[in-house]
Motif scaffolding. Sequence first.
Motif, PDB file in Angstrom:
ATOM      1  N   LYS A   1       0.813  -1.213   0.000  1.00 26.13           N
ATOM      2  CA  LYS A   1       0.000   0.000   0.000  1.00 26.13           C
ATOM      3  C   LYS A   1       0.842   1.257   0.000  1.00 26.13           C
ATOM      4  CE  LYS A   1      -1.072   0.158   4.945  1.00 26.13           C
ATOM      5  NZ  LYS A   1      -2.176   0.159   5.911  1.00 26.13           N
TER       6      LYS A   1
ATOM      7  N   ILE B   1      -9.994  -4.155   1.948  1.00 30.57           N
ATOM      8  CA  ILE B   1     -10.250  -2.773   2.368  1.00 30.57           C
ATOM      9  C   ILE B   1      -9.754  -2.534   3.794  1.00 30.57           C
ATOM     10  CG2 ILE B   1     -12.036  -1.011   2.759  1.00 30.57           C
ATOM     11  CD1 ILE B   1     -11.979  -1.750  -0.133  1.00 30.57           C
ATOM     12  N   SER B   2      -9.993  -3.504   4.687  1.00 33.14           N
ATOM     13  CA  SER B   2      -9.591  -3.268   6.079  1.00 33.14           C
ATOM     14  C   SER B   2      -8.067  -3.314   6.215  1.00 33.14           C
ATOM     15  CB  SER B   2     -10.281  -4.252   7.032  1.00 33.14           C
ATOM     16  OG  SER B   2      -9.743  -5.533   6.854  1.00 33.14           O
TER      17      SER B   2
ATOM     18  N   ASN C   1      -6.808   0.036   5.094  1.00 33.72           N
ATOM     19  CA  ASN C   1      -7.079   1.089   6.083  1.00 33.72           C
ATOM     20  C   ASN C   1      -6.305   0.898   7.391  1.00 33.72           C
ATOM     21  OD1 ASN C   1      -8.841   2.520   4.459  1.00 33.72           O
ATOM     22  ND2 ASN C   1     -10.588   1.242   5.039  1.00 33.72           N
ATOM     23  N   HIS C   2      -5.797  -0.316   7.597  1.00 35.71           N
ATOM     24  CA  HIS C   2      -5.092  -0.625   8.836  1.00 35.71           C
ATOM     25  C   HIS C   2      -3.759   0.121   8.890  1.00 35.71           C
ATOM     26  CE1 HIS C   2      -3.566  -2.954  12.191  1.00 35.71           C
ATOM     27  NE2 HIS C   2      -2.452  -3.122  11.523  1.00 35.71           N
ATOM     28  N   SER C   3      -3.490   0.715  10.036  1.00 30.94           N
ATOM     29  CA  SER C   3      -2.208   1.389  10.219  1.00 30.94           C
ATOM     30  C   SER C   3      -1.388   0.641  11.265  1.00 30.94           C
ATOM     31  CB  SER C   3      -2.468   2.832  10.663  1.00 30.94           C
ATOM     32  OG  SER C   3      -1.304   3.332  11.238  1.00 30.94           O
TER      33      SER C   3
END
Length: 188
Positions: free
Chosen positions: A68, A180-181, A184-186
Amino acid sequence: MNHERVEQLVRELLSEIGENPEREGLLKTPYRVARALEFLTSGYRTNVAEMINGAIFHQQTNSMVIAKNIELYSMCEHHMLPFYGRCHIGYIANGRVFGISKLARLVNLFSRQLQIQERLTEQIARCIKDTIEAEGVGVIIEARHLCMMMRGVEKQNSMMVTSSVLGSFHDSAATRNEFISLINHSCS
Ligand SMILES: [Zn+2]
């Protein structure tokens, strides 16, 4: 690309927009523009198969691979102005995986052509799917377009988001949601 010809065209373009191509600050501009253009459109002259060659590895895994925040710089085909942003890629392998740097190179290759964001997204996804026969692929691009920010509607903060999902990413809502998760995960 014929540099002399491009340099001549840039000199003519400078005259047409009301500039004097002979003034000191512009003397080397056609030379620089030709070289910049050659780099920014090098995707036309890069062979996908050659670029990927040697960077595909056999590995038995069904887990999702995520890359990502890959930086992306391209030019829109409508105005030849830049758009830039980030690309997020996920795939589920089917016995073969990419060397880690190759995904970024693929993004560069397709970005360095005149593009529309929708096609760029689709081309990256399709290439990954076909090259390693992935079970599924998802690509999301978030980008800002200078043709919208500097001219036209002059919307400085608008971000365009496009996605392309193929295979299991298309067929399975659960797989898509996992993708998607993970995007979005950091980790911080
Ligand atoms: Zn545009």
